[in-house]
Design a protein around this motif. Sequence first.
Motif, PDB file in Angstrom:
ATOM      1  N   ARG A 117       0.618  -1.122   0.011  1.00  0.00           N
ATOM      2  CA  ARG A 117       0.001   0.107  -0.119  1.00  0.00           C
ATOM      3  C   ARG A 117       0.868   1.165   0.076  1.00  0.00           C
ATOM      4  O   ARG A 117       0.537   2.199  -0.810  1.00  0.00           O
ATOM      5  CB  ARG A 117      -0.887  -0.050   1.267  1.00  0.00           C
ATOM      6  CG  ARG A 117      -1.856  -1.034   1.119  1.00  0.00           C
ATOM      7  CD  ARG A 117      -2.748  -1.081   0.103  1.00  0.00           C
ATOM      8  NE  ARG A 117      -3.596  -2.316  -0.042  1.00  0.00           N
ATOM      9  CZ  ARG A 117      -3.507  -3.339  -0.935  1.00  0.00           C
ATOM     10  NH1 ARG A 117      -2.851  -2.971  -1.678  1.00  0.00           N
ATOM     11  NH2 ARG A 117      -4.121  -4.307  -1.092  1.00  0.00           N
ATOM     12  N   ALA A 118       1.711   1.221   0.717  1.00  0.00           N
ATOM     13  CA  ALA A 118       2.852   2.286   0.539  1.00  0.00           C
ATOM     14  C   ALA A 118       3.610   2.450  -0.584  1.00  0.00           C
ATOM     15  O   ALA A 118       4.022   3.383  -1.014  1.00  0.00           O
ATOM     16  CB  ALA A 118       3.888   2.228   1.869  1.00  0.00           C
ATOM     17  N   ALA A 119       3.867   1.391  -1.263  1.00  0.00           N
ATOM     18  CA  ALA A 119       4.567   1.338  -2.647  1.00  0.00           C
ATOM     19  C   ALA A 119       3.468   2.071  -3.705  1.00  0.00           C
ATOM     20  O   ALA A 119       4.141   2.858  -4.515  1.00  0.00           O
ATOM     21  CB  ALA A 119       4.999   0.079  -2.939  1.00  0.00           C
ATOM     22  N   GLU A 120       2.182   1.836  -3.534  1.00  0.00           N
ATOM     23  CA  GLU A 120       1.277   2.351  -4.542  1.00  0.00           C
ATOM     24  C   GLU A 120       1.112   3.832  -4.033  1.00  0.00           C
ATOM     25  O   GLU A 120       0.971   4.661  -5.171  1.00  0.00           O
ATOM     26  CB  GLU A 120      -0.161   1.507  -4.184  1.00  0.00           C
ATOM     27  CG  GLU A 120      -0.033   0.002  -4.395  1.00  0.00           C
ATOM     28  CD  GLU A 120      -1.340  -0.456  -4.061  1.00  0.00           C
ATOM     29  OE1 GLU A 120      -1.668  -1.473  -4.860  1.00  0.00           O
ATOM     30  OE2 GLU A 120      -1.948  -0.111  -3.058  1.00  0.00           O
ATOM     31  N   HIS A 121       1.077   4.136  -3.052  1.00  0.00           N
ATOM     32  CA  HIS A 121       0.841   5.544  -2.432  1.00  0.00           C
ATOM     33  C   HIS A 121       2.127   6.357  -2.896  1.00  0.00           C
ATOM     34  O   HIS A 121       1.850   7.788  -3.338  1.00  0.00           O
ATOM     35  CB  HIS A 121       0.764   5.931  -1.014  1.00  0.00           C
ATOM     36  CG  HIS A 121       0.571   6.877  -0.495  1.00  0.00           C
ATOM     37  ND1 HIS A 121      -0.560   7.636  -0.585  1.00  0.00           N
ATOM     38  CD2 HIS A 121       1.262   7.930   0.233  1.00  0.00           C
ATOM     39  CE1 HIS A 121      -0.563   8.884  -0.081  1.00  0.00           C
ATOM     40  NE2 HIS A 121       0.623   9.067   0.454  1.00  0.00           N
ATOM     41  N   ALA A 122       3.192   5.788  -2.958  1.00  0.00           N
ATOM     42  CA  ALA A 122       4.611   6.584  -3.466  1.00  0.00           C
ATOM     43  C   ALA A 122       4.464   6.408  -5.046  1.00  0.00           C
ATOM     44  O   ALA A 122       5.624   6.972  -5.625  1.00  0.00           O
ATOM     45  CB  ALA A 122       5.726   5.809  -2.607  1.00  0.00           C
ATOM     46  N   GLU A 123       3.814   5.781  -5.579  1.00  0.00           N
ATOM     47  CA  GLU A 123       3.594   5.722  -7.036  1.00  0.00           C
ATOM     48  C   GLU A 123       5.051   4.807  -7.670  1.00  0.00           C
ATOM     49  O   GLU A 123       5.473   5.401  -8.565  1.00  0.00           O
ATOM     50  CB  GLU A 123       3.458   7.260  -7.758  1.00  0.00           C
ATOM     51  CG  GLU A 123       2.493   7.567  -7.444  1.00  0.00           C
ATOM     52  CD  GLU A 123       2.118   9.101  -8.178  1.00  0.00           C
ATOM     53  OE1 GLU A 123       2.992   9.451  -8.652  1.00  0.00           O
ATOM     54  OE2 GLU A 123       0.991   9.383  -8.084  1.00  0.00           O
TER      55      GLU A 123
END
Length: 321
Positions: free
Chosen positions: A110-116
């Motif tokens: 989820r953090a990786a998605e948020h950081a694009e």
Amino acid sequence: MTEEDGTQRIRILVAGASGTIGRAVVRALVEGGHDAVCLLRRSVSGEEAARECAASGAGVLFADFGKLEALREAVREAAPQCVVSCLASRSGSPKDTRAVDYRANVNLLRAAEHAEAEHFLLLSAICVQKPRLAFQHAKLDFEKELVESALDHTIVRPTAFFKSLSGQVARVAKGKPFLLFGDGELTRCKPISDRDLARFIANCVSDQEKRNQILPIGGPGPAISPREQGEMLFALTGKEPRYRSISPALFDLAARVLSAGSPFSDWLAEKTEYARIAKYYATESMLVLDPVTGEYSAAATPEFGSDTLRARYEQMLAETS
């Protein structure tokens, strides 16, 4: 970013760099010309890993993988194009593996998605092909989340590690018998070294053809049985071959006895799972499983690298002599 020599320089965040595989991955990425950042927990092992990562030329960030907002901030600060997760439960207990193999990885995703980020590479395990244990189900649950996410994914499923096949080196060197389950021919594997696995992972990061793939991988063959591991050690030490057989059924008995109290005790639940894990590894090969026949196939298990188990044994024996 593309360098003058044509190689692609990628910014990569590595989670789980406090373990032996994670550290090897960081070294392989830096040697490959990438910008690697280690994401670690604040702990004794995390601080030690931080020093090693920094010495190798990688950056270091700290975060609590159980706290999504804090993890998002750390990943956003790293601004990775690719996230590599070597996170894994150390114990394999039901409670621990759910928290690490599944929940911590979900938070990282989820953090990786948020950081694009563009790409998420997961270090999984080949044994999830035949899931019977808590950690296998947790890994598969996360693999499903990853495949269904918006990020490109690569899932690497290695066979046995050298470390898991090296526990009896000192024992044999002292003249003690090599312990076998059954006749020692119940299982086979193509073990892979930390260094070769790390190089394979580093290759997957920059190879577009490895995107959105599930990749089983072993070391250089042929596949080897526990009895053959013993034969190798006896030949290297010059000791007379001596074996002691243990029945895998003992683990079934232990699991049945311990499981009676598992609903009432986390300690007993853990010990029950340990007995199941021991039975699994005593009876299941770490090779690609043919879904049609239900048989393990050495021929279908890909190979990578040049490090051999024999050379590892020779090194360990030299260090203990």
